[in-house]
Design an enzyme around this catalytic site. Structure first.
Site, PDB file in Angstrom:
ATOM      1  N   ARG A 211       8.749  27.259  47.079  1.00 24.11           N
ATOM      2  CA  ARG A 211       7.993  26.297  47.930  1.00 24.11           C
ATOM      3  C   ARG A 211       7.615  27.028  49.164  1.00 24.11           C
ATOM      4  O   ARG A 211       6.430  27.048  49.676  1.00 24.11           O
ATOM      5  CB  ARG A 211       8.252  24.908  47.689  1.00 24.11           C
ATOM      6  CG  ARG A 211       8.015  23.917  46.693  1.00 24.11           C
ATOM      7  CD  ARG A 211       8.442  22.598  46.816  1.00 24.11           C
ATOM      8  NE  ARG A 211       9.749  22.389  46.984  1.00 24.11           N
ATOM      9  CZ  ARG A 211      10.413  21.732  45.717  1.00 24.11           C
ATOM     10  NH1 ARG A 211       9.746  21.699  44.636  1.00 24.11           N
ATOM     11  NH2 ARG A 211      11.719  21.464  45.902  1.00 24.11           N
ATOM     12  N   PHE A 227       0.718  21.212  37.816  1.00 23.43           N
ATOM     13  CA  PHE A 227       1.634  20.353  37.450  1.00 23.43           C
ATOM     14  C   PHE A 227       2.504  20.146  38.778  1.00 23.43           C
ATOM     15  O   PHE A 227       3.600  20.469  39.113  1.00 23.43           O
ATOM     16  CB  PHE A 227       2.484  21.204  36.595  1.00 23.43           C
ATOM     17  CG  PHE A 227       2.025  21.694  35.356  1.00 23.43           C
ATOM     18  CD1 PHE A 227       1.771  21.024  34.082  1.00 23.43           C
ATOM     19  CD2 PHE A 227       1.419  23.059  35.311  1.00 23.43           C
ATOM     20  CE1 PHE A 227       1.330  21.626  33.097  1.00 23.43           C
ATOM     21  CE2 PHE A 227       0.980  23.636  34.144  1.00 23.43           C
ATOM     22  CZ  PHE A 227       0.920  22.839  32.956  1.00 23.43           C
ATOM     23  N   ASP A 249      -1.928  16.771  38.100  1.00 26.52           N
ATOM     24  CA  ASP A 249      -0.981  16.379  37.288  1.00 26.52           C
ATOM     25  C   ASP A 249      -1.304  15.224  36.554  1.00 26.52           C
ATOM     26  O   ASP A 249      -2.333  14.472  36.812  1.00 26.52           O
ATOM     27  CB  ASP A 249       0.296  15.826  38.333  1.00 26.52           C
ATOM     28  CG  ASP A 249       1.567  15.532  37.587  1.00 26.52           C
ATOM     29  OD1 ASP A 249       2.454  16.810  37.819  1.00 26.52           O
ATOM     30  OD2 ASP A 249       1.887  14.937  36.573  1.00 26.52           O
ATOM     31  N   ASP A 299       3.474  25.492  37.393  1.00 24.59           N
ATOM     32  CA  ASP A 299       5.026  24.984  37.396  1.00 24.59           C
ATOM     33  C   ASP A 299       5.157  23.902  36.260  1.00 24.59           C
ATOM     34  O   ASP A 299       5.377  23.008  36.515  1.00 24.59           O
ATOM     35  CB  ASP A 299       5.313  24.629  38.775  1.00 24.59           C
ATOM     36  CG  ASP A 299       7.107  24.306  38.499  1.00 24.59           C
ATOM     37  OD1 ASP A 299       7.759  24.799  37.448  1.00 24.59           O
ATOM     38  OD2 ASP A 299       7.377  23.512  39.337  1.00 24.59           O
ATOM     39  N   CYS A 339      10.329  27.003  33.271  1.00 23.38           N
ATOM     40  CA  CYS A 339      11.820  26.332  33.397  1.00 23.38           C
ATOM     41  C   CYS A 339      12.545  26.252  32.074  1.00 23.38           C
ATOM     42  O   CYS A 339      13.523  25.367  32.050  1.00 23.38           O
ATOM     43  CB  CYS A 339      11.695  25.007  34.212  1.00 23.38           C
ATOM     44  SG  CYS A 339      10.816  23.725  33.323  1.00 23.38           S
TER      45      CYS A 339
HETATM   46  N1  SAH Z   1       5.877  21.795  40.861  1.00 24.88           N
HETATM   47  C1  SAH Z   1       6.715  20.291  40.846  1.00 24.88           C
HETATM   48  C2  SAH Z   1       7.546  20.070  39.793  1.00 24.88           C
HETATM   49  C3  SAH Z   1       6.800  20.187  38.248  1.00 24.88           C
HETATM   50  S1  SAH Z   1       7.329  19.123  37.262  1.00 24.88           S
HETATM   51  C4  SAH Z   1       7.637  20.543  42.101  1.00 24.88           C
HETATM   52  O1  SAH Z   1       7.930  21.384  42.825  1.00 24.88           O
HETATM   53  O2  SAH Z   1       7.950  19.232  42.369  1.00 24.88           O
HETATM   54  C5  SAH Z   1       6.300  19.325  35.820  1.00 24.88           C
HETATM   55  C6  SAH Z   1       4.875  18.342  35.983  1.00 24.88           C
HETATM   56  O3  SAH Z   1       4.092  18.509  35.176  1.00 24.88           O
HETATM   57  C7  SAH Z   1       5.309  16.905  35.968  1.00 24.88           C
HETATM   58  O4  SAH Z   1       4.831  16.049  37.090  1.00 24.88           O
HETATM   59  C8  SAH Z   1       4.408  16.161  34.549  1.00 24.88           C
HETATM   60  O5  SAH Z   1       3.985  15.016  34.997  1.00 24.88           O
HETATM   61  C9  SAH Z   1       3.511  17.312  34.596  1.00 24.88           C
HETATM   62  N2  SAH Z   1       2.990  17.395  33.349  1.00 24.88           N
HETATM   63  C10 SAH Z   1       3.293  17.826  32.235  1.00 24.88           C
HETATM   64  N3  SAH Z   1       2.395  17.939  31.203  1.00 24.88           N
HETATM   65  C11 SAH Z   1       1.221  18.190  31.862  1.00 24.88           C
HETATM   66  C12 SAH Z   1      -0.090  18.208  31.547  1.00 24.88           C
HETATM   67  N4  SAH Z   1      -0.509  18.831  30.399  1.00 24.88           N
HETATM   68  N5  SAH Z   1      -1.109  18.285  32.678  1.00 24.88           N
HETATM   69  C13 SAH Z   1      -0.868  17.970  33.954  1.00 24.88           C
HETATM   70  N6  SAH Z   1       0.304  17.556  34.115  1.00 24.88           N
HETATM   71  C14 SAH Z   1       1.306  17.747  33.340  1.00 24.88           C
END
Ligand code: SAH
Length: 395
Positions: A211, A227, A249, A299, A339
Site C-alpha cells: 500500500r 477488490f 468491491d 488484490d 494470495c
Molecule cells: N486490497 C484489500 C484486501 C482485499 S480482500 C486491502 O488492502 O485491504 C478481497 C476483497 O475482494 C474482499 O473485500 C471481497 O469482498 C472482495 N471480492 C471478492 N470477490 C469479488 C468480486 N468478484 N468482485 C468484487 N469484489 C470481490
C-alpha cells in the site's frame, strides 16, 4: 504416550522440516489421542522424529510442534515461541510505521494454527487447528502475560476450523469488551479494523508495504482499486496525491468503512468514488465504455483454496489481469497479486505474462512483491509464502 507411526517412505517431508503430516502418510495411530493432543511421531522403523498435535478430522492429520524428540511440548515451549515471535515484531512496532501487526503467524512462528493480530491495544486471536484449540487456555494465559495492557478478542470463525472439526467461536476473552472497530495507524494514516465482523481479523495487514508503494506511485494518477475491501490501497493512493481513486468491491459493508477511511483521513470526496460491483463485470464495463486508468490494483481473494482449484483459479487471474492491462494507458502501472498459497510464484508469473501477450502489451516488472515482514516466509514451508505480486509497467 500417544504415538503415530508413518508409512515407509513417508517421512521425507519431515526430514526437510515441513511440519504437516497428511492422513495418507500415517500407518497407524497407537492408542486413541484426543483431538489436539500431543503425539510422538515415529517412522516405519520406529525412529522418533519429534512431537506433533493430532487432528483426527483433518486431512492434515498432525502438525509438528518440534523435530527434536527430546523436546517436551508444554507451556514453556509455547511461551518461548510466543516471546520469540513478539521479539521479531518489536522493531516494526518501535519504528512508528504502524500500531498494528501480525504478532503470531501460525506455522511460520512455530505455533501451528495460532494467529494473533494486534491492532493498537487489542489482540485478535484465531485458534485454527486442533492443536491450537487443545492449548487454548494456556496460550491465552501466555498472551496476557507477554502483552500486558492489551485486550483479547477471539475470531475463531475461519473455514480452517471446519476442516479441523471445530465449531466456530467469536467473542471477548477479557472482562473488558473491546470496541467494535479498533483504530490504528499505518504509515501515518488512520484505519479501523472491524474486529467483530470484518474479514480475517478485520484488516489485511499483509499488504502494508505494498500500500505504501502504491502511494509512492500515485501522484497525479487516476487509480482503479479492484477488490478494495475497506480501501487500504485507496487511502494510500489519495495520500500519495492521486488525482482520482475508484474502489470496487462486492461488499457494501467493506465499502462503507472504505468511505469512512477516506473521510477520516481528511481527503476530498471529490477525488474518490466507489462501485459496489463484481470486479469481472466492472472491468468489462470499463472496457466497453473505453474508460482508462493510470494505475490499477488487483488484490483478489484466494481464488484457489485447494490444489484442485488451481486450474479454475488460473483462468480467473488471467481474465482480470488481461482486462486490467487493456484499461491501462501506455506506461500505466499494474499492481497485481495472488494470495493463494496453492498458486506458486512461477505459475502466477506465467499467468500474468500470458495475459500481457493476449492483451498485446509489454509488461515490465518494476518490483516483485510479497507479504509484509510480520507474515514471515519460512523457506522450508513453501505455503508460508502465500502472497505474491508484481508491480508492472504496462507498455
Ligand atoms: N486490497 C484489500 C484486501 C482485499 S480482500 C486491502 O488492502 O485491504 C478481497 C476483497 O475482494 C474482499 O473485500 C471481497 O469482498 C472482495 N471480492 C471478492 N470477490 C469479488 C468480486 N468478484 N468482485 C468484487 N469484489 C470481490
Amino acid at each position: 504416550m500417544h504415538q503415530i507411526r508413518l508409512r515407509r517412505g513417508r517421512a521425507s517431508s519431515l526430514m526437510r522440516r515441513h511440519p504437516w503430516i497428511f492422513s495418507g502418510a500415517v500407518q497407524r495411530v497407537e492408542s486413541e489421542p484426543p483431538s489436539g493432543a500431543t503425539v510422538r511421531v515415529i517412522d516405519a522403523d520406529g525412529r522418533a522424529l519429534g512431537h506433533a498435535a493430532y487432528s483426527p478430522s483433518s486431512q492434515i492429520r498432525a502438525r509438528m510442534w518440534t523435530f527434536d524428540p527430546a523436546e517436551t511440548v508444554d507451556a514453556a515451549l509455547l511461551q518461548r515461541r510466543i516471546a520469540a515471535a513478539g521479539q521479531r515484531r518489536s522493531a516494526l512496532l518501535a519504528s512508528g510505521q504502524t500500531t498494528a501487526c501480525r504478532l503470531i503467524a501460525s506455522e511460520a512462528d512455530g505455533i501451528p494454527g495460532l494467529v494473533v493480530d494486534r491492532y493498537d491495544r487489542v489482540l485478535v486471536c484465531q485458534f485454527l487447528s486442533a492443536g491450537a484449540e487443545y492449548w487454548r487456555e494456556t496460550l491465552l494465559d501466555i498472551l496476557r502475560d507477554a502483552f500486558p495492557g492489551t485486550v483479547l478478542f477471539e475470531r475463531s470463525d475461519s473455514d480452517a476450523r471446519v476442516k479441523e472439526g471445530l465449531p466456530s467461536r467469536t467473542g471477548p476473552l477479557h472482562a473488558v469488551e473491546p470496541p467494535d472497530s479498533v483504530t490504528f495507524l499505518e504509515h501515518g494514516l488512520h484505519f479501523r479494523a472491524d474486529i467483530r465482523s470484518g474479514h480475517k481479523t478485520g484488516f489485511y495487514l499483509d499488504q502494508r508495504e505494498n500500500r505504501l508503494l502504491l502511494g509512492q506511485h500515485a501522484e497525479g494518477a487516476e487509480v482503479l482499486n479492484c477488490f478494495s475491501y475497506t480501501g487500504g490501497f485507496a487511502v494510500h493512493a489519495l495520500a500519495g496525491g492521486a488525482a482520482h481513486v475508484t474502489d470496487v468491491d462486492v461488499s457494501a459493508d467493506a465499502l462503507r468503512l472504505a468511505g469512512e477511511h477516506v473521510r477520516e483521513n481528511g481527503f476530498d470526496s471529490g477525488r474518490y468514488e466507489q462501485q459496489e460491483s463484481d470486479v469481472f463485470h466492472f472491468l468489462r464495463s470499463c472496457r466497453d465504455a473505453r474508460r482508462e486508468f493510470d494505475v490499477i490494483v488487483l488484490d483478489p481473494p484466494k481464488f484457489a483454496a485447494s490444489s484442485s482449484q488451481v486450474r479454475r483459479a488460473s483462468r480467473g487471474y488471467k481474465d482480470i489481469n488481461l482486462l486490467a492491462m487493456k484499461l491501462l494507458r501506455p506506461g500505466g502501472l499494474l499492481f497485481t497479486f495472488s494470495c493463494s498459497a496453492h498458486m506458486t510464484e512461477p505459475l502466477f508469473r506465467k499467468i500474468v505474462a500470458d495475459a500481457a501477450v493476449d492483451a498485446g502489451r509489454e509488461a515490465q516488472v518494476l518490483s516483485q512483491l510479497s507479504q509484509s515482514v510480520d507474515h514471515p516466509v519460512v523457506l522450508h514451508i513453501p505455503e508460508s509464502w502465500y502472497l505474491k505480486g508484481y508491480l508492472c509497467r504496462i507498455g
